[in-house]
Design an enzyme around this catalytic site. Structure first.
Site, mmCIF file in Angstrom:
data_model
loop_
_atom_site.group_PDB
_atom_site.id
_atom_site.type_symbol
_atom_site.label_atom_id
_atom_site.label_comp_id
_atom_site.label_asym_id
_atom_site.label_seq_id
_atom_site.Cartn_x
_atom_site.Cartn_y
_atom_site.Cartn_z
ATOM 1 N N HIS A 436 -13.344 -17.088 9.889
ATOM 2 C CA HIS A 436 -13.271 -16.375 8.723
ATOM 3 C C HIS A 436 -14.802 -16.419 8.043
ATOM 4 C CE1 HIS A 436 -14.249 -21.228 7.618
ATOM 5 N NE2 HIS A 436 -13.743 -20.320 5.988
ATOM 6 N N SER A 438 -16.370 -16.103 4.518
ATOM 7 C CA SER A 438 -16.523 -16.402 2.828
ATOM 8 C C SER A 438 -17.907 -15.797 2.682
ATOM 9 C CB SER A 438 -16.810 -17.980 2.894
ATOM 10 O OG SER A 438 -17.681 -18.853 3.519
ATOM 11 N N HIS A 578 -26.201 -49.951 4.311
ATOM 12 C CA HIS A 578 -25.417 -48.485 3.789
ATOM 13 C C HIS A 578 -27.008 -47.111 4.379
ATOM 14 C CE1 HIS A 578 -27.733 -50.774 0.176
ATOM 15 N NE2 HIS A 578 -27.658 -49.342 -0.104
ATOM 16 N N SER A 580 -29.979 -43.998 2.847
ATOM 17 C CA SER A 580 -30.423 -43.195 2.215
ATOM 18 C C SER A 580 -31.651 -43.066 2.352
ATOM 19 C CB SER A 580 -30.070 -43.844 0.529
ATOM 20 O OG SER A 580 -31.123 -43.592 -0.331
#
Length: 894
Positions: A436, A438, A578, A580
Site C-alpha cells: 500500500h 503512504s 527493563h 534503555s
C-alpha cells in the site's frame, strides 16, 4: 554469520545459567570453574594446583587455558584426569608479535586418552596450529560445540559425522578443500561456519542438515552449490558471498524461514527471478546481466511491460492491470507487476521537505532523501509494488545501515530494505516492496540486530561489536517478544576531545528496546567490553560507572550501586529487567551524569549556525558556510584574516542530512551557471562532521552597475517566498519556519563580469572549447570562465599541479603582472587549449584542484561533468538508443 566463535560456543552454558561467575582470583580454585587464560603462566599455575589440590581440581567443569603457554604439552597430559569437565578452551591468540598480529598457539595435537572426557560438551581449539583434526575428538560422545577456527586444517575425518550431538561447528579461516559425506549425519547441527577456506565443491549430503539455521560458506572457491540446500527448511541465514559462483538454484527461494541470502562478490551473470524478488537477497559485486525469468513467467509479457518516463512537473501516472515500470524525473523508480492493480488506477506523487514537527527521526539517524508522498493513501495492491529511491550516501563516521522508512498515519516504521548501486552512474538506491502507499523517506540508522525471545530464552549480540551480548535465561518471558539492539561506537579520542579530560574512557553506547511494555520476569544479563585501555589486570573498580539513560537519552543516571557488576579481564557483566540506554564509563570523576549528557549531545549534532563572509581582497566573493554550533568560534577565528562579515546566525534545529538553500535578495543574484544553483538558490546538505562550505561570486543587476549595493543572504528549507519581508533580517524564526536565517552583506561597486564581453576581454579572446567528451561530461568555455573567477591567488599552485613548468608560471605572472585576473585566465586557457584533445583532461583538472587545496572548485567541476553525463544519458534514452534491460535493471539503472 556473526563471527563470535567463543560466544556462540558458550551459548548452551549461558542458557543453563552456569557461566559468567567471577573469574579465578590469583591461584585459588573457585567453585567448579578455572579461568587461567588471563595469566601469562596459566599452565604453570594449573600444574601447581594439580599437584597441591588434585582432589578439588578434578571436580572442575569449566577450564580455560592459553595455548600460547610453553608448558601446554605437560598440562595436556593431566587434562584426561578431569572427568567432570564440560567446557574446555585451549585458544591461542592471547599474545601478539612485534607487528601487532595475534600469535597462534602451539597446539598441534591432543593426547589419545583425551577422548575419555565423557562429559565434555564444549571444546574451543581456535587460533592454533592444527593441520588435522585429532582423532580423539571423535570419541567425545557428549560434544555439542566445537570450534577449530584459525587453524591449518586441510580436511576433516571421513567419520566426522559420528559427532551426532554437535549443534555448533566453526572451522572458519582454515585450508579445507572438501568436506566428508558424513557431514550430512550431523542431524542436530544448527550453526555451521566454514567461511574463508578453499572449498570448491559441497557434497549433496549437506542438504541433510535439517536443523541448520545458519550456514556460512563465504570466502571460498565454490563454483556452484548443490540443489539439496533447498531441503534445509530451518535455514534462516545463508552466506555465500566472496565465492566464484556462476549460478544458484532457484529452489533456494522456497526456503520458508530464510531471512538473509548474501550472494555478493561472486561471478553471477544471471539470478533466477524468484531469488531476485526476495527482499533480503544481497547481490552487489556481481557482473549481472539480464535477470533470468522463472520458468512460469511469461517472457513476452515481461519484455513488453510498459515503461513510463515522467518529465519534471508531471505529478501523476496511471497503472493498469497489465503492470508497468515508471521512472520519475527525480530518479525514483517503480515496478508494478501484472495484476498488481485490478482496474486502472491513477497514482499521484510529490516530493516534500521533511518537517521536523512531523518527521521524527530517532537519535543518530541521518536523513538521506526528501519525503515521497504517494496517493491514494492506503490503497491496497494485489501484489507487492517495488520502489527504488535514490539517496545521498551517508558520510557518518560510525557504522550505519540504510533503510526506507514509511509513515502509517500515526508513526514511522522501517521497511525491509536492500541497497544497490546503479551500474552506470554508481549512485546508490534503496529498494523496498510495499502493498500500500503512504509517505516514504530514506534514512541511515545505527546498525540494528534483533531476535525473538522465546520462553526458553536465547542469546543476542551485536554485529558492530561482537563483544556486546545480551543473555535471556529460561523463563524470562511468558509470551515471545521482539528485542532490538543498537550500538554506537565511541572512540577514546572523541571522549577526550569533548571532555578535555585525559582520564575519561567509555565503552560503546548500547541501546536496547522491545515490543512489549512489560518488564522481563527474570533478570537479563548484559555484557559490555571494558573501556579502551582498561583490563581486569589494571581495573580500579572505584573509577568504573554504569550509566542508564532514559528513552530520550536526555538524562543519565549512575546505577553502579544498584546493580551487581562482575568483571573478567575484558568485560563487565550486569543484570537488568527493563531496557534503555546503557553506557560504561571509566574516569576519576565522582559524578559523571553531566559529562555523559554533554558527550551524548555532541554525538548527535543537530544544531547548526550559518555564516556569510566576504573576502577582504575580493569583496565580490562571498563564503557561505554551515558549521555545527560548537565549531563556530574556531572557524571564525581561522577565517578572520581573509574574510570579514556579520555575526553568525541564530542556532537552528535541523536534521542531519537535511537539504536547505541559500538565496541572495535585494538586488544581488547568484551566478546561474552553477550546477548546484536551483532557481537562483544554492543547494546545501548539512552533515554535522562536514564543513559544507561554498564560495560564490555575486553580481549586481544591470540597473545598479554603477553603485555599491547592499543585500542579504537568506537560508531556506523550502521555496523562497514571493515577497521578501522588509524586516526579514530582524525577525527571529522558529523551528516551524521555512526561513532559517537572514544575514546582511554589503558589496562595493562591482566590476563587469568576465563573460559579458568575451572577445576581446583584457586583451584575451577565447575560442570555443569542449574539454572531455559526451559520455564523461564536457567543460565548456563558460565553465572555465566560471572556474577562473574562483581561483584567486591559488592559480600558481594549480598551474604547477596541471603540469606547467616553473618557467611558464613565471612568464605568465610577468606578462600579466598588473592584473591577477589576466594571470588566471592566461594559465587556465593556455592549459585548456594544449590539452583539449586529451580525453582525461577533465579528471586531471579535478585532481590538480584537489592537490592545490581547492576542494570547493573540484566539487563544482565534478558537479558540472556529472550534470553533463546525466543530460547525455537522458538524450540517449529519449532517442530510444538505450539497450533494453530486465525489469529490475531498468528500474535501477540510468
Amino acid at each position: 554469520m556473526q563471527k563470535m566463535a567463543e560466544l556462540l560456543g558458550l551459548r548452551d552454558e549461558y542458557r543453563e545459567g552456569t557461566l559468567g561467575a567471577p573469574a579465578l582470583a590469583g591461584s585459588c580454585l573457585a567453585d567448579n570453574r578455572l579461568n587461567l587464560d588471563v595469566y601469562p603462566d596459566g599452565c604453570c599455575r594449573f600444574l601447581q594446583l594439580f599437584k597441591e589440590q588434585q582432589g578439588e581440581l578434578v571436580q572442575v567443569e569449566f577450564l580455560r587455558l592459553s595455548s600460547n603457554d610453553c608448558l601446554l604439552d605437560t598440562t595436556l597430559g593431566s587434562l584426561p584426569h578431569l572427568k567432570h569437565l564440560k567446557s574446555l578452551v585451549l585458544k591461542g591468540g592471547h599474545a601478539r608479535d612485534e607487528f601487532g598480529s595475534y600469535q597462534h598457539g602451539s597446539l598441534t595435537s591432543l593426547p589419545p586418552d583425551f577422548g575419555n572426557l565423557r562429559c565434555l560438551t564444549h571444546l574451543d581449539l581456535s587460533f592454533n596450529r592444527l593441520s588435522t583434526l585429532p582423532s580423539c575428538i571423535l570419541h567425545l560422545p557428549s560434544l555439542r560445540v566445537l570450534l577449530v577456527s584459525h587453524n591449518s586444517l586441510v580436511t576433516l575425518p571421513e567419520d566426522f559425522g559420528c559427532l551426532s550431538k554437535l549443534t555448533f561447528f566453526s572451522a572458519m579461516k582454515n585450508h579445507l578443500k572438501d568436506l566428508p559425506q558424513s557431514i550430512g549425519e550431523l542431524s542436530m547441527l544448527q550453526d555451521l561456519d566454514l567461511s574463508e577456506n578453499a572449498l570448491e565443491l559441497l557434497p549433496e549430503e549437506v542438504g541433510n542438515l535439517h536443523n541448520c539455521t545458519e550456514l556460512d560458506l563465504s570466502g571460498n572457491r565454490l563454483l556452484s552449490i548443490p540443489a539439496s540446500l533447498a531441503n534445509l527448511k530451518s535455514l534462516r541465514r545463508l552466506h555465500l558471498h566472496s565465492n566464484l559462483l556462476v549460478t544458484v538454484p532457484a529452489s533456494l527461494a522456497s526456503l520458508p524461514n530464510l531471512s538473509r541470502l548474501d550472494l555478493q562478490n561472486n561471478c553471477l551473470r544471471a539470478i533466477p527471478a524468484e531469488i531476485q524478488a526476495l527482499p533480503f537477497v544481497h547481490v552487489r559485486g556481481n557482473p549481472l546481466g539480464e535477470t533470468e525469468p522463472s520458468p512460469q513467467a511469461d517472457k513476452s509479457s515481461t519484455r513488453r511491460l510498459k515503461r513510463l518516463f515522467l518529465a519534471s512537473g508531471e505529478g501523476s501516472f496511471t497503472v493498469t492491470s497489465e503492470g508497468c515500470r515508471v521512472v520519475l524525473a527525480c530518479g525514483i523508480h517503480f515496478y508494478f507487476p501484472p495484476g498488481a492493480a485490478s482496474a486502472p488506477l491513477q497514482i499521484h506523487f510529490r516530493s516534500l521537505m521533511p518537517d521536523p514537527q512531523w518527521v521524527k527521526l530517532r537519535h543518530h539517524d541521518v536523513l538521506l532523501s526528501r519525503v515521497l508522498e504517494l496517493q491514494p493513501h492506503g490503497i491496497q495492491f494485489q501484489q507487492e509494488v517495488q520502489i527504488w529511491m535514490p539517496y545521498i550516501s551517508p558520510q557518518s563516521p560510525h557504522q550505519h545501515e540504510v533503510v526506507v522508512r514509511t509513515f502509517s498515519g500515526q508513526s514511522w516504521n522501517d521497511l525491509k530494505t536492500r541497497v544497490k548501486q546503479k551500474r552506470k552512474s554508481k549512485k546508490c538506491v534503496a529498494h523496498c516492496c510495499v502493498l500500500h502507499f503512504s509517505w516514504f523517506l530514506v534514512v541511515s540508522r545505527l546498525v540494528q540486530n534483533e531476535c525473538k525471545v522465546p520462553a526458553e530464552g536465547t542469546l543476542l549480540f551485536s554485529s558492530v561489536d561482537p563483544n556486546i551480548k545480551v543473555i535471556f535465561p529460561p523463563g524470562v518471558t511468558e509470551e515471545p517478544r521482539c528485542v532490538k539492539l543498537q550500538v554506537l561506537p565511541v572512540s577514546a579520542e572523541e571522549i577526550q576531545e569533548i571532555t578535555a579530560h585525559a582520564e575519561c574512557r567509555a565503552s560503546p553506547l548500547l541501546y536496547l528496546s522491545q515490543d512489549s511494555t512489560v518488564d522481563f520476569l527474570k533478570p537479563v544479563r548484559i555484557q559490555l567490553p571494558l573501556p579502551p585501555g582498561v583490563t581486569g589486570l589494571n581495573l580500579d573498580r572505584s573509577r568504573l560507572h554504569i550509566l542508564h539513560g532514559d528513552l530520550e537519552g536526555q538524562t543519565w543516571n549512575d546505577i553502579t550501586s544498584e546493580v551487581v557488576l562482575e568483571f573478567t579481564h575484558l568485560y563487565a557483566v550486569f543484570e537488568v529487567t527493563h531496557f534503555s540506554w546503557y553506557w560504561l564509563w571509566y574516569t576519576t570523576k565522582t559524578y559523571i551524569g553531566d559529562i555523559a549528557k554533554k558527550v551524548y549531545k555532541r554525538l548527535r549534532l543537530y544544531q547548526v549556525n550559518f555564516i556569510a563572509l566576504q573576502r577582504k581582497r575580493d569583496p565580490e566573493q562571498v563564503l557561505l558556510q554551515c558549521v555545527p554550533k560548537h565549531k563556530v568560534d574556531p572557524v571564525l577565528k581561522k577565517l578572520q584574516d581573509r574574510y570579514r562579515g556579520p555575526e553568525p546566525s541564530d542556532m537552528v534545529e535541523m536534521f542531519e542530512g537535511e537539504q536547505f538553500f541559500a538565496a541572495f535578495e535585494r538586488g544581488i543574484s547568484i551566478d546561474m551557471d552553477r550546477p548546484d544553483c536551483v532557481d537562483g538558490r544554492l543547494s546545501f546538505i548539512f552533515y554535522s562532521h562536514l564543513k559544507n562550505m561554498k564560495e560564490i561570486y555575486v553580481t549586481s543587476p544591470v540597473d545598479r552597475k554603477d553603485q555599491a549595493v547592499k543585500g542579504q543572504v537568506s537560508f531556506y528549507r523550502g521555496a523562497v517566498p514571493d515577497s521578501i519581508p522588509e524586516d526579514a533580517s530582524r525577525r527571529r524564526k522558529g523551528p516551524d519556519s521555512l526561513w532559517l536565517a537572514t544575514l546582511p552583506i554589503k558589496l562595493p561597486q562591482l566590476k563587469p563580469r568576465w563573460d559579458e564581453n568575451p572577445s576581446p576581454l583584457y586583451g584575451f579572446s577565447f575560442p570555443p572549447l569542449n574539454l572531455g567528451n559526451a559520455e564523461t561530461g564536457y567543460l565548456t568555455q563558460a565553465n572555465l570562465l566560471s572556474i577562473a573567477r574562483r581561483v584567486g591567488t591559488d592559480w600558481q599552485s594549480i598551474g604547477l599541479n596541471l603540469g606547467l613548468t616553473y618557467q611558464q608560471i613565471e612568464r605568465i605572472g610577468y606578462n600579466n603582472r598588473e592584473d591577477l585576473n589576466k594571470q588566471i585566465l592566461d594559465m587556465l586557457f593556455s592549459w585548456a587549449q594544449q590539452n583539449s584533445e586529451d580525453p582525461d583532461c577533465v579528471s586531471k583538472l579535478i585532481t590538480a584542484l584537489k592537490e592545490s587545496g581547492r576542494q570547493d572548485i573540484a566539487d563544482e567541476v565534478e558537479a558540472i561533468v556529472e550534470l553533463g553525463r546525466q543530460k547525455y544519458s537522458e538524450s540517449i534514452r529519449r532517442l530510444g538508443l538505450e539497450q533494453e534491460s530486465s525489469a529490475e535493471d531498468s528500474a535501477i539503472a540510468i
